[in-house]
Design an enzyme around this catalytic site. Sequence first.
Site, PDB file in Angstrom:
ATOM      1  N   ARG A 167      -0.487  -8.680  13.874  1.00  0.00           N
ATOM      2  CA  ARG A 167      -1.118  -7.745  12.928  1.00  0.00           C
ATOM      3  C   ARG A 167      -1.955  -8.516  11.910  1.00  0.00           C
ATOM      4  O   ARG A 167      -3.061  -8.101  11.556  1.00  0.00           O
ATOM      5  CB  ARG A 167      -0.050  -6.904  12.221  1.00  0.00           C
ATOM      6  CG  ARG A 167       0.532  -5.830  13.128  1.00  0.00           C
ATOM      7  CD  ARG A 167       1.887  -5.357  12.657  1.00  0.00           C
ATOM      8  NE  ARG A 167       1.843  -4.585  11.434  1.00  0.00           N
ATOM      9  CZ  ARG A 167       2.920  -4.326  10.686  1.00  0.00           C
ATOM     10  NH1 ARG A 167       4.100  -4.800  11.037  1.00  0.00           N
ATOM     11  NH2 ARG A 167       2.806  -3.609   9.604  1.00  0.00           N
TER      12      ARG A 167
ATOM     13  N   LYS B 245       0.841  -1.218   0.000  1.00  0.00           N
ATOM     14  CA  LYS B 245       0.000   0.000   0.000  1.00  0.00           C
ATOM     15  C   LYS B 245       0.870   1.259   0.000  1.00  0.00           C
ATOM     16  O   LYS B 245       0.663   2.168  -0.796  1.00  0.00           O
ATOM     17  CB  LYS B 245      -0.907   0.035   1.246  1.00  0.00           C
ATOM     18  CG  LYS B 245      -1.819  -1.142   1.403  1.00  0.00           C
ATOM     19  CD  LYS B 245      -2.656  -1.042   2.664  1.00  0.00           C
ATOM     20  CE  LYS B 245      -1.895  -1.054   3.972  1.00  0.00           C
ATOM     21  NZ  LYS B 245      -1.205  -2.317   4.297  1.00  0.00           N
TER      22      LYS B 245
ATOM     23  N   ARG C 113      11.896  -5.363   4.875  1.00  0.00           N
ATOM     24  CA  ARG C 113      11.592  -3.928   4.693  1.00  0.00           C
ATOM     25  C   ARG C 113      12.493  -3.046   5.563  1.00  0.00           C
ATOM     26  O   ARG C 113      12.659  -3.286   6.757  1.00  0.00           O
ATOM     27  CB  ARG C 113      10.132  -3.663   5.054  1.00  0.00           C
ATOM     28  CG  ARG C 113       9.825  -2.166   5.117  1.00  0.00           C
ATOM     29  CD  ARG C 113       8.367  -1.864   5.164  1.00  0.00           C
ATOM     30  NE  ARG C 113       7.681  -2.497   6.264  1.00  0.00           N
ATOM     31  CZ  ARG C 113       6.367  -2.525   6.385  1.00  0.00           C
ATOM     32  NH1 ARG C 113       5.609  -1.973   5.454  1.00  0.00           N
ATOM     33  NH2 ARG C 113       5.804  -3.107   7.411  1.00  0.00           N
TER      34      ARG C 113
ATOM     35  N   ARG D 191      -9.971   0.853   8.043  1.00  0.00           N
ATOM     36  CA  ARG D 191      -9.572  -0.516   8.377  1.00  0.00           C
ATOM     37  C   ARG D 191     -10.690  -1.269   9.079  1.00  0.00           C
ATOM     38  O   ARG D 191     -10.537  -2.443   9.394  1.00  0.00           O
ATOM     39  CB  ARG D 191      -8.395  -0.503   9.347  1.00  0.00           C
ATOM     40  CG  ARG D 191      -7.103  -0.030   8.794  1.00  0.00           C
ATOM     41  CD  ARG D 191      -6.267  -1.175   8.282  1.00  0.00           C
ATOM     42  NE  ARG D 191      -5.036  -1.418   8.981  1.00  0.00           N
ATOM     43  CZ  ARG D 191      -3.900  -0.737   8.783  1.00  0.00           C
ATOM     44  NH1 ARG D 191      -3.846   0.258   7.957  1.00  0.00           N
ATOM     45  NH2 ARG D 191      -2.814  -1.088   9.407  1.00  0.00           N
TER      46      ARG D 191
ATOM     47  N   ARG E 117      10.996  -0.995  11.181  1.00  0.00           N
ATOM     48  CA  ARG E 117       9.884  -0.570  12.033  1.00  0.00           C
ATOM     49  C   ARG E 117       9.797  -1.452  13.270  1.00  0.00           C
ATOM     50  O   ARG E 117       9.980  -2.663  13.185  1.00  0.00           O
ATOM     51  CB  ARG E 117       8.567  -0.644  11.240  1.00  0.00           C
ATOM     52  CG  ARG E 117       8.276   0.623  10.491  1.00  0.00           C
ATOM     53  CD  ARG E 117       7.142   0.496   9.522  1.00  0.00           C
ATOM     54  NE  ARG E 117       5.922  -0.143  10.014  1.00  0.00           N
ATOM     55  CZ  ARG E 117       4.815  -0.232   9.300  1.00  0.00           C
ATOM     56  NH1 ARG E 117       4.768   0.297   8.083  1.00  0.00           N
ATOM     57  NH2 ARG E 117       3.751  -0.827   9.786  1.00  0.00           N
TER      58      ARG E 117
HETATM   59  P1  AP5 Z   1       4.855  -1.586   1.903  1.00  0.00           P
HETATM   60  O1  AP5 Z   1       4.500  -0.742   0.740  1.00  0.00           O
HETATM   61  O2  AP5 Z   1       5.618  -0.964   3.025  1.00  0.00           O
HETATM   62  O3  AP5 Z   1       3.553  -2.337   2.455  1.00  0.00           O
HETATM   63  P2  AP5 Z   1       2.267  -1.780   3.208  1.00  0.00           P
HETATM   64  O4  AP5 Z   1       1.081  -2.405   2.570  1.00  0.00           O
HETATM   65  O5  AP5 Z   1       2.317  -0.303   3.305  1.00  0.00           O
HETATM   66  O6  AP5 Z   1       2.487  -2.488   4.610  1.00  0.00           O
HETATM   67  P3  AP5 Z   1       2.403  -1.910   6.089  1.00  0.00           P
HETATM   68  O7  AP5 Z   1       3.168  -2.883   6.969  1.00  0.00           O
HETATM   69  O8  AP5 Z   1       2.798  -0.475   6.141  1.00  0.00           O
HETATM   70  O9  AP5 Z   1       0.895  -2.062   6.356  1.00  0.00           O
HETATM   71  P4  AP5 Z   1       0.163  -2.098   7.664  1.00  0.00           P
HETATM   72  O10 AP5 Z   1      -1.180  -1.922   7.183  1.00  0.00           O
HETATM   73  O11 AP5 Z   1       0.399  -3.304   8.482  1.00  0.00           O
HETATM   74  O12 AP5 Z   1       0.853  -0.920   8.548  1.00  0.00           O
HETATM   75  P5  AP5 Z   1       0.427   0.584   8.786  1.00  0.00           P
HETATM   76  O13 AP5 Z   1       1.660   1.388   8.819  1.00  0.00           O
HETATM   77  O14 AP5 Z   1      -0.646   0.973   7.878  1.00  0.00           O
HETATM   78  O15 AP5 Z   1       5.685  -2.855   1.343  1.00  0.00           O
HETATM   79  C1  AP5 Z   1       6.199  -3.843   2.224  1.00  0.00           C
HETATM   80  C2  AP5 Z   1       7.598  -4.294   1.717  1.00  0.00           C
HETATM   81  O16 AP5 Z   1       7.426  -4.981   0.482  1.00  0.00           O
HETATM   82  C3  AP5 Z   1       8.565  -3.149   1.429  1.00  0.00           C
HETATM   83  O17 AP5 Z   1       9.845  -3.535   1.817  1.00  0.00           O
HETATM   84  C4  AP5 Z   1       8.467  -2.939  -0.093  1.00  0.00           C
HETATM   85  O18 AP5 Z   1       9.693  -2.450  -0.631  1.00  0.00           O
HETATM   86  C5  AP5 Z   1       8.152  -4.341  -0.588  1.00  0.00           C
HETATM   87  N1  AP5 Z   1       7.267  -4.373  -1.753  1.00  0.00           N
HETATM   88  C6  AP5 Z   1       6.170  -3.614  -1.978  1.00  0.00           C
HETATM   89  N2  AP5 Z   1       5.574  -3.947  -3.143  1.00  0.00           N
HETATM   90  C7  AP5 Z   1       6.315  -4.972  -3.666  1.00  0.00           C
HETATM   91  C8  AP5 Z   1       6.197  -5.755  -4.860  1.00  0.00           C
HETATM   92  N3  AP5 Z   1       5.201  -5.566  -5.744  1.00  0.00           N
HETATM   93  N4  AP5 Z   1       7.116  -6.714  -5.073  1.00  0.00           N
HETATM   94  C9  AP5 Z   1       8.136  -6.919  -4.191  1.00  0.00           C
HETATM   95  N5  AP5 Z   1       8.312  -6.188  -3.051  1.00  0.00           N
HETATM   96  C10 AP5 Z   1       7.405  -5.240  -2.789  1.00  0.00           C
HETATM   97  O19 AP5 Z   1      -0.166   0.517  10.267  1.00  0.00           O
HETATM   98  C11 AP5 Z   1       0.681   0.347  11.387  1.00  0.00           C
HETATM   99  C12 AP5 Z   1      -0.163   0.246  12.640  1.00  0.00           C
HETATM  100  O20 AP5 Z   1      -0.868   1.490  12.856  1.00  0.00           O
HETATM  101  C13 AP5 Z   1      -1.269  -0.814  12.605  1.00  0.00           C
HETATM  102  O21 AP5 Z   1      -0.768  -2.088  12.994  1.00  0.00           O
HETATM  103  C14 AP5 Z   1      -2.259  -0.252  13.629  1.00  0.00           C
HETATM  104  O22 AP5 Z   1      -1.831  -0.486  14.937  1.00  0.00           O
HETATM  105  C15 AP5 Z   1      -2.187   1.253  13.363  1.00  0.00           C
HETATM  106  N6  AP5 Z   1      -3.162   1.680  12.335  1.00  0.00           N
HETATM  107  C16 AP5 Z   1      -2.878   2.165  11.086  1.00  0.00           C
HETATM  108  N7  AP5 Z   1      -3.993   2.471  10.419  1.00  0.00           N
HETATM  109  C17 AP5 Z   1      -5.035   2.194  11.256  1.00  0.00           C
HETATM  110  C18 AP5 Z   1      -6.446   2.285  11.127  1.00  0.00           C
HETATM  111  N8  AP5 Z   1      -7.031   2.745   9.998  1.00  0.00           N
HETATM  112  N9  AP5 Z   1      -7.200   1.900  12.184  1.00  0.00           N
HETATM  113  C19 AP5 Z   1      -6.641   1.486  13.331  1.00  0.00           C
HETATM  114  N10 AP5 Z   1      -5.300   1.346  13.516  1.00  0.00           N
HETATM  115  C20 AP5 Z   1      -4.502   1.698  12.476  1.00  0.00           C
HETATM  116 MG    MG Z   2       2.544   1.053   4.873  1.00  0.00          MG
END
Ligand code: AP5
Ligand code: MG
Length: 232
Positions: free
Chosen positions: A184, A26, A140, A101, A173
């Site tokens: 998660r 994402k 990552r 979410r 992270r």
């Molecule tokens: P990356 O693009 O970083 O993936 P992502 O989908 O952004 O994954 P996240 O871990 O950030 O998602 P998340 O939803 O768990 O965490 P968030 O920060 O939102 O890619 C991942 C890796 O793969 C990278 O190394 C990249 O280079 C590689 N990659 C990408 N695409 C690729 C491809 N096509 N091929 C090969 N490699 C690839 O949330 C963190 C925390 O915040 C949550 O756990 C929760 O506690 C809280 N939170 C956030 N939003 C909410 C919400 N709406 N409600 C409640 N709590 C929330």
């Molecule tokens: Mg992310």
Amino acid sequence: MTDSGAAPAGTGREIILLVGAVGAGKGTQAAILSAELGLPHVASGNLFREALRDGTPLGEDAREYMQRGELVPDDLTIQMVMERLARPDAVAGAILDGFPRTVRQAEALDETLAAQGERIDRVVFIEVPMDVLVRRVSGRWICPTCGTTYHLGTDPPRLAGRCDNDGTELVQRDDDRPEVVSARMAKQIPPMDAVIDHYEAAGIVTRVDGQRPIAEVTAAIREALGQGAASR
Ligand code: AP5
Ligand code: MG
């Protein structure tokens, strides 16, 4: 047209949602599309991490949930994202990454947009199998200065351990430790599936195969957005 005579939905800002499990890509895709479309990248996870880094009350409230791999409560999250969407740089729209979410968050967003005669343009669901997700997250590394995301195997920086943009030392992270990643996935995938169902009912979801290389996923999302625009 609403009862109050407001403009028809869909004529306002361009709001695009990127939905996917932990590590689905994402943030990677939102950053690319944000630059291409000139829309801000609004990532709820990044907003929480900034609040944590800045030591704000919001960050303190979110900390324990994030460390346990749980969702932060809806009220806090909704308020934070709505305030972000009200900022002037989102006047033309936004790319939302990681929000909504839960169905409650989705309903709050729908209601806020509807009150302004707006609606979500397209929901892109980036689908990636579980084993690939785990490999992605374990490789990552991110830049703490500009937020750029790298992967040691598939998308490494030019100079090992340093950000291409500003040379900052890359970090992992806190919530990418294996036990937190498992939590998660277990706790956050079921509500994400319910959010997809919510938007499937409105017929605005496009599923994209997120296993392909980054550029191919971007191309598929662009196509989805073109179809979305054409169907309005
Ligand atoms: P990356 O693009 O970083 O993936 P992502 O989908 O952004 O994954 P996240 O871990 O950030 O998602 P998340 O939803 O768990 O965490 P968030 O920060 O939102 O890619 C991942 C890796 O793969 C990278 O190394 C990249 O280079 C590689 N990659 C990408 N695409 C690729 C491809 N096509 N091929 C090969 N490699 C690839 O949330 C963190 C925390 O915040 C949550 O756990 C929760 O506690 C809280 N939170 C956030 N939003 C909410 C919400 N709406 N409600 C409640 N709590 C929330
Ligand atoms: Mg992310």
